[in-house]
Scaffold this active site. Structure first.
Site, PDB file in Angstrom:
ATOM      1  N   THR A  21       0.851  -1.199   0.000  1.00  0.00           N
ATOM      2  CA  THR A  21       0.000   0.000   0.000  1.00  0.00           C
ATOM      3  C   THR A  21       0.879   1.239   0.000  1.00  0.00           C
ATOM      4  OG1 THR A  21      -1.519   1.372   1.310  1.00  0.00           O
ATOM      5  CG2 THR A  21      -0.226  -0.217   2.549  1.00  0.00           C
ATOM      6  N   ASP A  47       0.144   3.834   1.545  1.00  0.00           N
ATOM      7  CA  ASP A  47      -0.122   4.607   2.770  1.00  0.00           C
ATOM      8  C   ASP A  47       0.916   4.406   3.874  1.00  0.00           C
ATOM      9  OD1 ASP A  47      -2.437   5.441   1.515  1.00  0.00           O
ATOM     10  OD2 ASP A  47      -3.725   3.979   2.517  1.00  0.00           O
ATOM     11  N   ARG A  96       1.761  32.869  -5.396  1.00  0.00           N
ATOM     12  CA  ARG A  96       0.520  32.220  -4.954  1.00  0.00           C
ATOM     13  C   ARG A  96       0.797  31.237  -3.820  1.00  0.00           C
ATOM     14  NH1 ARG A  96      -1.374  30.527 -10.993  1.00  0.00           N
ATOM     15  NH2 ARG A  96      -2.697  32.328 -11.455  1.00  0.00           N
TER      16      ARG A  96
HETATM   17  O1  F6P Z   1      -5.065   2.758   0.546  1.00  0.00           O
HETATM   18  C1  F6P Z   1      -4.529   3.374  -0.570  1.00  0.00           C
HETATM   19  C2  F6P Z   1      -5.358   4.540  -0.991  1.00  0.00           C
HETATM   20  O2  F6P Z   1      -4.791   5.091  -2.147  1.00  0.00           O
HETATM   21  C3  F6P Z   1      -5.573   5.612   0.073  1.00  0.00           C
HETATM   22  O3  F6P Z   1      -4.490   6.483   0.183  1.00  0.00           O
HETATM   23  C4  F6P Z   1      -6.830   6.272  -0.418  1.00  0.00           C
HETATM   24  O4  F6P Z   1      -7.547   6.880   0.629  1.00  0.00           O
HETATM   25  C5  F6P Z   1      -7.614   5.120  -0.990  1.00  0.00           C
HETATM   26  O5  F6P Z   1      -6.670   4.119  -1.298  1.00  0.00           O
HETATM   27  C6  F6P Z   1      -8.403   5.436  -2.229  1.00  0.00           C
HETATM   28  O6  F6P Z   1      -9.104   4.301  -2.572  1.00  0.00           O
HETATM   29  P1  F6P Z   1      -9.884   4.089  -3.944  1.00  0.00           P
HETATM   30  O7  F6P Z   1      -8.859   3.924  -5.029  1.00  0.00           O
HETATM   31  O8  F6P Z   1     -10.680   2.864  -3.720  1.00  0.00           O
HETATM   32  O9  F6P Z   1     -10.676   5.331  -4.159  1.00  0.00           O
END
Ligand code: F6P
Length: 320
Positions: free
Chosen positions: A126, A128, A163
């Site tokens: 991931t 994240d 900006r």
């Molecule tokens: O978990 C990875 C992620 O990219 C997060 O950072 C984000 O909130 C989410 O997935 C977005 O998910 P989706 O692609 O299902 O909109």
């Protein structure tokens, strides 16, 4: 005795997932194992959407973003009757163990499958950087590079036009991408989910800059933390500097994995095969202090949750 292994990618895709799939296939076939690919995460297990993988299928994917197996979010997998069908399909295909590459939701699925008697190993995949039991996740450094490249570009135009730029960064409940990107790109302020921020502090910071003739600023904000449109109006009104909002969105998830993600994914993929052959199940793999490690998945999910990196936060704050 493990002879056939199924691999799936689940949740939000992350650069490096393909490198992990390749490593699993290469390392597995070198041990005379059969490797099956399950399409679209847990939904493919439920729908029995399963194919054979071999070295030919995984050639030239090491450096590709996304996942050749496809990925979905499949909340239905929380239902026992859906999982039972998946387990039947696993047995029908004579699959002895499953390797899951994904984030927290994917770990939860693997834990449930293990409880239903299927040996599972999970790899953290991931952007994240928020899965338990690891310092870094597969995909995080690639996404970070993408964010930093984007902020570098935003800085050029913000400075030229005097900006303020507000840039929204992914991460869900985890501010790692935002903090690291702020350090690496010299943001003027950042807002993350873990620490409440004060609008007035932000305004003061920008006004101090204006006093020093600095008429631009880049502010990094993790998604969902605040209303960035409202924030932009507030800053525009109180600084008289035009304020633009950029949502980086899914651009952050794509692209070729950077070298670190390729190596991490390859190491973790090969390690998953190794520990499965050593009789382990119900484990999640991580990197800790530069060593690849594994933990009991249930223990990791309960006791090794991603903690807030306060030292990064404090360092980042000293730099703006
Ligand atoms: O978990 C990875 C992620 O990219 C997060 O950072 C984000 O909130 C989410 O997935 C977005 O998910 P989706 O692609 O299902 O909109």
């Amino acid at each position: 005795m493990i002879k056939r292994i199924g691999v799936l990618t689940s949740g939000g895709d992350a650069p490096g997932m393909n490198a992990a799939i390749r490593a699993i296939v290469q390392a597995g076939m070198n041990e005379n194992l059969q490797i099956l690919g399950i399409y679209d995460g847990y939904s493919g297990l439920y729908k029995n959407h399963i194919i054979y993988l071999d070295q030919h299928v995984v050639s030239n994917i090491l450096n590709q973003g996304g996942t050749i197996l496809g990925s979905t979010r499949f909340p239905e997998f929380y239902k026992e009757n859906i999982r039972s069908i998946a387990v039947k399909n696993i047995k029908k295909n004579n699959i002895d163990a499953i390797i899951v590459i994904g984030g927290n939701g994917s770990y939860a699925g693997a834990k449930e499958l293990t409880n239903m008697g299927i040996p599972c190993i999970s790899l953290p995949g991931t952007i994240d950087n928020d899965t338990p039991g690891t310092d870094y996740t597969i995909g995080y450094f690639t996404a970070l590079q993408t964010v930093v490249d984007a902020i570098d570009r935003l800085r050029d135009t913000s400075a030229s036009h005097h900006r303020i730029s507000i840039v929204e960064i992914m991460g869900k409940d985890c501010g790692d991408l935002t903090i690291s990107a702020s350090i690496a790109s010299g943001c003027d302020f950042f807002i993350i989910p873990e620490i409440p921020y004060e609008k007035k502090m932000l305004l003061k910071k920008i006004k101090n800059g204006i006093k020093r003739q600095k008429k631009h600023a880049v502010i990094a904000v993790t998604e969902y933390v605040c209303d960035i449109i409202e924030l932009s109006k507030y800053l525009e009104k109180n600084t008289s500097l035009e304020t633009k909002v950029t949502i980086l969105g899914h651009i952050q998830r794509g692209g070729r994995p950077v070298v670190y993600d390729r190596i991490l994914a390859s190491q973790m993929g090969a390690y998953a095969i190794k520990i499965l052959l050593n009789g382990y199940s119900s484990r999640c793999i991580g990197i800790k202090n530069n060593c690849i490690v594994h933990h009991d998945i249930e223990f990791a999910m309960q006791n090794m949750k991603k903690t807030f990196q306060r030292d990064w936060f404090e360092t980042a704050q000293k730099l703006y």
